[in-house]
Design a protein around this motif. Structure first.
Motif, PDB file in Angstrom:
ATOM      1  N   ALA A   1     -53.745 -69.373  -9.138  1.00 16.24           N
ATOM      2  CA  ALA A   1     -54.153 -67.999  -9.548  1.00 16.24           C
ATOM      3  C   ALA A   1     -55.044 -67.456  -8.414  1.00 16.24           C
ATOM      4  O   ALA A   1     -55.490 -68.163  -7.787  1.00 16.24           O
ATOM      5  CB  ALA A   1     -55.341 -68.057 -10.698  1.00 16.24           C
ATOM      6  N   PRO A   2     -55.207 -66.090  -8.371  1.00 12.93           N
ATOM      7  CA  PRO A   2     -55.968 -65.627  -6.922  1.00 12.93           C
ATOM      8  C   PRO A   2     -57.405 -65.758  -7.323  1.00 12.93           C
ATOM      9  O   PRO A   2     -57.932 -65.918  -8.318  1.00 12.93           O
ATOM     10  CB  PRO A   2     -55.621 -64.048  -7.040  1.00 12.93           C
TER      11      PRO A   2
ATOM     12  N   GLN B   1     -47.669 -71.834  -7.639  1.00 12.12           N
ATOM     13  CA  GLN B   1     -48.308 -70.429  -7.788  1.00 12.12           C
ATOM     14  C   GLN B   1     -49.845 -70.305  -8.346  1.00 12.12           C
ATOM     15  O   GLN B   1     -49.959 -70.004  -9.585  1.00 12.12           O
ATOM     16  CB  GLN B   1     -47.370 -69.646  -8.664  1.00 12.12           C
TER      17      GLN B   1
ATOM     18  N   GLN C   1     -50.256 -62.327 -11.578  1.00 16.89           N
ATOM     19  CA  GLN C   1     -49.783 -63.273 -10.238  1.00 16.89           C
ATOM     20  C   GLN C   1     -48.991 -64.568 -11.049  1.00 16.89           C
ATOM     21  O   GLN C   1     -47.901 -64.650 -10.451  1.00 16.89           O
ATOM     22  CB  GLN C   1     -51.039 -63.860  -9.831  1.00 16.89           C
ATOM     23  N   CYS C   2     -49.172 -65.066 -12.254  1.00 25.23           N
ATOM     24  CA  CYS C   2     -48.656 -65.912 -12.724  1.00 25.23           C
ATOM     25  C   CYS C   2     -47.862 -65.734 -13.962  1.00 25.23           C
ATOM     26  O   CYS C   2     -46.826 -66.422 -14.387  1.00 25.23           O
ATOM     27  CB  CYS C   2     -49.654 -67.044 -13.307  1.00 25.23           C
TER      28      CYS C   2
ATOM     29  N   LEU D   1     -55.643 -60.042 -13.691  1.00 25.29           N
ATOM     30  CA  LEU D   1     -55.060 -60.342 -12.627  1.00 25.29           C
ATOM     31  C   LEU D   1     -54.448 -61.823 -12.612  1.00 25.29           C
ATOM     32  O   LEU D   1     -53.259 -61.767 -11.812  1.00 25.29           O
ATOM     33  CB  LEU D   1     -56.370 -60.558 -11.636  1.00 25.29           C
TER      34      LEU D   1
END
Lengths: 498, 117, 496
Positions: free
Chosen positions: C206-207, C204, C188-189, C184
């Motif tokens: 991380a989730p 940005q 995202q990154c 994940l």
């Protein structure tokens, strides 16, 4: 740090290395162990003498190494240190001699003498600490090194006593740690300084300082056996006699009393403490302890138990003197640090001799013991009369200064308290002396050992005679310039300033 | 890859992982639990592949592929080890399950290394 | 001057020794000794380099991040390498006699597998501490887990096998949670490099779900309450040197990754709520672990439960270090405590091994008089207890002092009370052992003599644990050196 500072390190190492070396000795090498013991104790004595001479010559001593980030482990030799380190070194020497005689023929002597030496290392460390963290370090080490001595016999009773001892002292140590960490958070590293190290906080942090003072007194009060934190002391009586002597006169209780003096004088400063209004509660706690200890001592038949409660009471004289503002009271309290040590160690040596030679453990068994063991009983008598405060013995000097100090500070209740305590002291010591000298001995002693020429083993006899001699000397030559009193007067002069 | 597909793959990988984990918790037979681990692993690998496919441009991102390859190597090793260990457990205890009571910890009786097979 | 060779040496040398010891089982001890010496030299060089020039980086194969794999040594990494090195060397020395004691086919069999697995474990630990990206951390974490599980199964008994099997299943599931989080984060990154993640985190981040998955997996591997259930049986039923490795080092591997995630890569996500939550779990672990240690009947289980409690202390680092006020105090305190615990715990498990072998059991209430039979071992136990309880001048004291100072600076009294109360509980459970060992009763029969090396190794390590508080300023310096830019909290609460 300077080259002279190595003397301080040497004072610590002389007993530390001795202790470590003794651990590795074969259980059977009695002669070598005895020599090592006496060598270490003698070396420490010489080093302390050198220290005294150096200070007399105007040298200054300090030693420090890095410890925690920003906080060194620092040793120093200010007036307080010298007083306590001299006392503990002198008494250690005689206690060692006594212990060698006392434990002759018993098992685990390497373990015993190893921890014995480490215990003295911790005590001298407390004396020589120059900052609060160093003090805390040695204070906790003292707890750890005395535990194996208390439980030395390994019986169920000893283990129970040891557990109680450890529970109390660990709790005290934890409270002390909290206080030390908190104070460091407020003021940064705390080095001991005459007249206190917290001057800058007096204006802004009054409430916190009061709370801190209370925490310090509770934390150290466990070791100093302030009522109601004294519960461990009678239980720790299961230890062998030399250990009790050491615990009561030199190491644990005395270290507690010394700690209270240190905190009041050199962390808070006695005048700052007075301004915070925290001295009066401390004086009252000491007063309660004095009366409570004496009262309970009255009802003990076990000789060592009676002496233990007497310690509870007598050590609080030191606290009382510290908690009354004014140089005279300070002198009375501090000089009792030395005087009580000399007297109490003599009493415990005597009690140990009775137990070891005749199997006597109770006051009710002491009839006529003076005729069987005149020398021991003479020493015991000198110390007991000193405790009661009979002139010209050491105890009288302390009490008279305390009395004058209290009067000067306008605390009349102290005079009444001291009078009452002296009466109680007389009430629990005089019957012992009466039994010992004037009642006729039983046909047979509970457990008699013959030791040849003397009434008991010569090592057991030498120690109490010397310490009783010191009790006489401290009282008789109190006003000379080389007595404990003279030194204490110097401390008081510095503490109160011009 | 269209967003709808992407979401579908994402949900699928989450679902596979969850099914695997659920079995890991509820199944008792060791072989089933080892399989459950592999199912969980498939969920994770599917997620990596999905992410690779989402890369802009016609070529998928190679990095997640490399990671999946590594992951597969690791999970094959793990499966081998787990199967060997489960075999030993069965030989020694005669059972293919772990005693549920031991989960509480500390009640494994008189166990010490002396009591070996 | 570059010290890249030291980084490579730290990974390749134990790996080569592991392979060789598999091929030449009779030379396992000597190979481990060679590896220990080499690792010692490499670690010393790296420490010198980090203190002088800051973090050292080696690009594997010359590729460089983000595509290639970087190995990096900063203050934190070399501190962990040092702790692993000291304990690894001690365990190697101890094991050189331990397995030979039985003189049976079985003992030889175990020894044959012990050395390669042990060296493989050491390789995994060194690689893990030097990894600079979250995927490589996953791979090394799995290597570590495999070696640890096989070592735990080495005893071969019923309980050991069951405990190892459970350990393996827990460990594998936990790793997959972590890997899911890694996927994940990459989605995202677009990178897995710790420094790149930190650099782009403000724009940005991380989730949250990724962080939650990774943290959950790692906390399980670290045996943080309430995911601690697998630890006591696995650690207690293994041979003594293995128990030592598991308790002292293996659980610290996953803890180290947690530090890297929360304090480096995803520092922006480190909110007070997260810090307090992790700290609260730690506090609960201290309570639960200590109280259940008090109730154990067997020495090795007591020590294992104490590990659960001590891991709790490590998690107090989060709320302490996450504050700008006293960050560095908490950071260095927690990490010094980690080192102290490792040494003390190794010493304790080695001592327990000596007792178990000498008297044939480790039931605490039947240890009466064992002090007489094994004075050196019991002395070692006492000294390491000193550090566990946190009495000065032990490393445990230094760590707790710094944690407490951080707590005072932040005015968080609840945490301070927790640390102090935990110390008292620790004192209670170690004194329980000492009390029985000191009691003079019927002297327990010493069935087997213990080789002096085994007793003295434990003692030396215990002395390190009990004494290194005296040099506590040094690790603090080391931890500050070469700290990455992404750890701004290191500025807070500098030593006064």
């Amino acid at each position: 740090m300077n080259i002279d500072g190595l003397v301080l390190l040497g004072i610590l190492l002389s007993s530390f290395l001795t202790g470590v070396a003794i651990f590795f000795l074969n259980e059977e090498s009695h002669r070598l162990r005895t020599w090592l013991n006496l060598l270490g104790a003698g070396l420490k004595l010489i080093l302390v003498a050198a220290l005294l001479w150096g200070i007399y010559q105007g040298h200054e001593y300090s030693f420090s190494i890095d410890f925690l980030p920003g906080i060194p482990l620092a040793l120093g030799a200010d007036a307080h240190s010298v007083l306590f380190v001299t006392l503990s070194t002198v008494l250690w020497f005689w206690t060692t001699l006594y212990a060698v005689g006392y434990l002759e023929g018993s098992p685990h002597r390497s373990r015993f003498f190893g921890f014995f030496s480490l215990c003295v290392t911790a005590t001298t460390g407390i004396a020589l600490s120059a900052n609060l963290v160093t003090f805390l370090t040695f204070y906790e080490l003292l707890t750890v090194t005395t535990y194996p001595l208390v439980v030395h016999r390994g019986t169920e009773d000893a283990m129970r006593g040891g557990r109680i001892y450890l529970a109390y002292t660990m709790l005290g140590g934890t409270v002390l740690l909290l206080a030390v960490v908190w104070l460091h958070g407020l003021a940064g590293p705390i080095a001991f300084r005459e007249r206190g190290a917290i001057e800058s906080l007096m204006a802004t942090r009054r409430g916190e300082l009061q709370a801190l003072f209370m925490l310090f007194m509770i934390g150290i009060g466990f070791k100093a056996a302030l009522v109601p934190l004294h519960g461990w002391l009678p239980k720790a009586m299961v230890a062998p006699a030399p250990v009790s002597a050491l615990l009561h006169a030199v190491a644990v209780v005395k270290a507690g009393a010394f700690g209270i003096v240190r905190i009041v004088h050199d962390v808070f400063g006695i005048e700052n403490a007075a301004k915070l209004g925290v001295l009066q509660p401390l004086a009252i706690a000491a007063g309660v302890t004095i009366l409570y200890g004496s009262l309970l001592a009255l009802f003990q038949d076990g000789l060592k138990k009676r002496l233990a409660y007497s310690t509870v009471s007598q050590v609080s004289y030191i606290v009382l003197g510290t908690a009354i503002l004014g140089p005279l009271a300070t002198i009375g309290g501090l000089v009792h640090l030395v005087h009580q040590g000399l007297m109490k160690i003599t009493l415990f040596f005597g009690a140990g001799n009775y137990a070891e030679t005749l199997g006597i453990h109770r006051v009710s068994e002491m009839n006529g013991v003076g005729r069987r063991m005149p020398w021991t009983t003479a020493a015991f008598t000198v110390a007991a009369l000193g405790m009661i405060g009979l002139p010209p013995l050491a105890g009288h000097v302390s009490k008279s200064y305390l009395n004058q100090g209290a009067a000067a500070a306008g605390q009349e209740w102290v005079a009444i308290l001291l009078a009452a305590s002296s009466l109680l002291n007389a009430a629990y010591f005089l019957p012992i002396l009466w039994r010992a000298w004037f009642m006729s001995p039983p046909r047979q002693w509970p457990h008699e050992h013959a030791f040849g020429r003397w009434e008991t083993h010569w090592m057991l006899l030498a120690a109490p005679l010397v310490t009783a001699g010191l009790v006489l000397w401290a009282g008789l030559s109190a006003e000379s310039s080389f007595s404990p009193l003279a030194w204490v007067k110097l401390i008081a002069a510095r503490e109160y300033g011009p | 890859m269209p967003d709808a597909d992407y979401r579908l793959y994402l949900m699928a990988s989450a679902a596979i992982f969850t099914i695997g984990f659920y079995s890991m918790l509820t199944q008792a037979h060791l072989l089933r639990r080892i399989m459950a681990f592999n199912v969980m692993g498939c969920g994770v690998f599917l997620l990596f592949i999905t992410l690779a496919a989402r890369a802009p441009g016609p070529v998928p991102d190679p990095v997640p592929h490399a990671m999946v390859l590594t992951g597969i190597v690791v999970s094959v090793c793990a499966t081998g080890l787990a199967l060997a260990l489960a075999g030993r457990v069965q030989t020694v205890t005669g059972k293919t399950e772990l005693e549920p009571g031991e989960d509480a910890g500390g009640r494994s009786g008189a166990a010490h290394h002396g009591s070996s097979a | 001057m570059t010290f890249a060779w030291a980084i490579v040496l730290l990974v390749l040398l134990p790996l080569a020794a592991a392979a060789l010891s598999f091929a030449f089982p009779r030379r396992g001890g000597w190979l481990a000794a060679g590896a220990a010496v080499g690792i010692g030299v490499g670690t010393a060089q790296l420490i010198r380099a980090v203190l002088a020039d800051g973090a050292q980086i080696h690009q594997v194969g010359g590729w460089g991040a983000p595509l290639g794999i970087d190995l990096r040594a900063d203050g934190l990494a070399v501190w962990m390498l040092l702790v692993a090195g000291i304990n690894g060397a001690a365990v190697a020395l101890y094991s050189s006699r331990y397995f030979g004691m039985e003189r049976s086919e079985e003992g030889r069999h175990r020894e044959r597998y012990f050395w390669p697995l042990f060296l493989f474990l050491w390789t995994a630990l060194n690689a893990l501490f030097l990894s600079a990206d979250i995927f490589n951390l996953y791979v090394t974490l799995e290597m570590l887990g495999f070696a640890a599980v096989m070592l735990a199964a080495l005893a071969g008994g019923r309980d050991a096998l069951a405990a190892a099997m459970r350990y393996l299943l827990v460990s594998l599931s936990a790793s997959l949670f972590y890997l899911l989080g890694v996927a994940l984060v990459y989605g995202q990154c677009g990178t897995v490099d710790l420094r790149l993640l930190a650099a782009q985190a403000p724009a940005q981040p991380a989730p949250w779900v990724a962080l939650a998955l990774m943290t959950g997996g790692l906390a399980t591997k670290t045996a943080l309450l309430p995911m601690h259930f697998w630890l006591p049986p696995a650690h207690a039923s293994a041979p003594a040197p293995v128990s030592a490795l598991l308790s002292a080092l293996v659980v610290k591997g996953s803890f180290y990754i947690l530090l890297r995630l929360w304090f480096e890569a995803f520092q922006v996500r480190m909110t007070p709520a997260v810090a307090q939550a992790l700290g609260a779990l730690g506090a609960a672990a201290i309570l639960w672990g200590s109280i259940s240690a008090l109730r154990q009947a067997r020495l090795k289980l007591l020590i294992a439960h104490s590990t659960v409690a001590q891991i709790g202390y490590l998690f107090l680092l989060f709320p302490r270090a996450a504050s700008p006020k006293a960050g560095f105090l908490g950071w260095s305190g927690g990490l010094i405590l980690l080192g102290a615990h490792a040494c003390a715990k190794t010493a304790m498990f080695l001592t327990a091994g000596n007792i178990l072998h000498a008297v044939g059991h480790d039931r605490i209430k039947d240890l009466e008089g064992v002090t007489r039979g094994l004075p050196v071992s019991m002395f070692a136990f006492g000294l390491s207890a000193l550090s566990l309880v946190g009495l000065p001048p032990s490393g445990g004291f230094a760590g707790k002092w710094l944690l407490l100072s951080a707590g005072v600076a932040q005015g968080q009294w609840w945490w301070i009370a927790m640390v102090l109360f935990g110390s008292l509980l620790a004192a209670a459970y170690v004194v329980r052992v000492l009390t029985h060992a000191f009691t003079s009763g019927s002297k327990p029969a010493i069935l087997n003599p213990i080789p002096p090396v085994m007793e003295w190794t434990a003692l030396v390590l215990a002395i390190v644990a009990a004494g290194f508080g005296l040099a506590a300023f040094w690790p603090a310096e080391l931890l500050r050196a070469g700290a990455p830019q992404a750890m701004p909290f290191l500025a807070g609460g500098a030593a006064p």
